[in-house]
Structures are given as structure tokens and as C-alpha cells.
Write a protein that holds these residues in place. Structure first.
Motif: not given
Length: 221
Positions: A168-169, A173-176
Motif C-alpha cells: 500500500g505504500d 504522505d503530504p501531511l507526514g
């Protein structure tokens, strides 16, 4: 309606794989050593230790699918479950959101109306093309991250998942939000899996309800 049929077909053909990440405990290495040498079957992943196993149900695999799967197939099962869980979460929100704003949204002058299952067929061709191209781009990027490079891998590695790939990676992840601590990360993965499983059931219920009476979910509330 052709677009809707294609989406349904994709969901239907992959849902079996989506739930295949459950299974019995892996056999001891000594017991599978001989088959591994003869057939290439490798089973080192202990599926009971994977994210998504929670009390009171615990490890659930009534069909014993995971017990028959090697490491590569286990990774494929988990990737499928995550992918379809995410699709189902978006679909569930899409059903409710799309029907709540039907006829009043400024997009396409509010021309998209009716039950959620009837709305995709009302989209103009450019929107369908954008959807198809975006889906293809996302899937291509996912495969490139998950699968061995077919231009440089060995014959044995061809078409198989990388052992170091995290299911799933997508590298998005823009929000970290991804934690660095392994235990916290596992809890995050479990939460995503549980919400995805619930969303798959919800989306299936939405589809069955609207197919039976041709009324929107919001309208039926």
C-alpha cells in the motif's frame, strides 16, 4: 453505464483476493525446506503477526487461503486488500456526497442527478477520459514500486513483489502522518485495514440497495 460496469467488474474480480490476506500460521522452515528446493515455494511470513489481526476475532481464515499461499501471494493478497479498501472508502464517501449535492453542485451545472449508481453514466466523455488516465497513472506508479523491474530482474523474480516493499505504500504522505516508530506504524496500518474492510461492506450494501430499488442511499434514509 459502460464505465459503471467496468468499475463493478474490477471490484468484483479483486474482492476475493482482497480478503485473502488471512490464513493459518506458517509452517516451520524445516517442514517446507524440501518443497522450497523443488518448487520454489517460500513461506517465511507469519501472517498472524501482520497488521489487521485484532481480538476478539483474531486470525480469521475459514477457507485456509493464506495457508496455501507463499510469501509472494501473501504480499499480493495484502496489497489487494489495502487497494480495494481504499477504493471502497472513497466510493462510500462518493455515494453519500454525490447524492447530497445532486442537482445543486456547480460542477457540470448541477446536471448530474439521481442515485449514485446512475451518476457515472451521466458524465461527459472528457471526465471519463481524465478518470481513466489518472487511474492508469496511479496503477503504473504502484506497480513500479511494488514489483521487480521486468527489464533487469531475474527470471525467478519476474512478476513478483519486492520483499522490502511495504504493501500500500505509494510514496504519498503530504501531511507526514506516517510514524517512524514501528509499533505506531503497525497500529496505523491496522486502522486503515479495519476502516477499509468496513467500507467494502458498506459499499457493497450501497450497491445492492440501489440496484434493488433504483433509489439513492440518501433518498432512502
Amino acid at each position: 453505464m459502460k464505465l459503471f460496469a467496468v468499475i463493478n467488474a474490477l471490484l468484483a474480480t479483486s474482492t476475493v483476493s482482497a480478503f485473502g490476506s488471512f490464513g493459518k500460521k506458517a509452517k516451520a522452515p524445516a517442514k517446507v525446506a524440501a518443497p522450497a528446493a523443488a518448487t520454489g515455494f517460500q513461506k517465511t511470513i507469519v501472517v498472524e503477526d501482520l497488521p489487521g489481526v485484532l481480538p476478539p476475532i483474531g486470525f480469521f481464515d475459514p477457507l485456509g487461503l493464506a495457508a496455501k499461499a507463499d510469501d509472494n501471494l501473501i504480499r499480493k493478497y495484502r496489497e489487494a486488500e489495502l487497494t480495494h479498501g481504499r477504493i471502497a472508502m472513497i466510493a462510500t464517501l462518493g455515494f453519500l456526497g454525490g447524492e447530497l449535492v445532486t442537482g445543486v453542485t456547480p460542477i457540470l451545472d448541477g446536471s448530474i442527478k439521481g442515485a449514485g449508481i446512475l451518476q457515472p453514466a451521466q458524465l461527459p466523455a472528457p471526465w471519463i477520459i481524465i478518470f481513466a488516465v489518472t487511474t492508469f497513472a496511479i496503477e503504473t506508479a504502484r506497480v513500479q514500486r511494488a514489483i521487480y523491474d521486468p527489464t533487469s530482474c531475474t527470471e525467478e523474480q519476474f512478476g513478483k513483489y519486492r520483499p522490502d516493499y511495504i504493501p500500500g505504500d505509494l510514496g504519498f504522505d503530504p501531511l507526514g502522518l506516517k510514524p517512524d516508530d514501528p509499533e505506531q506504524f503497525k497500529r496505523k496500518q491496522t486502522k486503515e485495514l479495519q476502516n477499509g474492510r468496513l467500507a467494502m461492506l458498506a459499499a457493497s450494501g450501497f450497491l445492492a440497495q440501489e440496484l434493488s430499488d433504483k433509489k439513492g442511499i440518501v433518498e432512502s434514509l
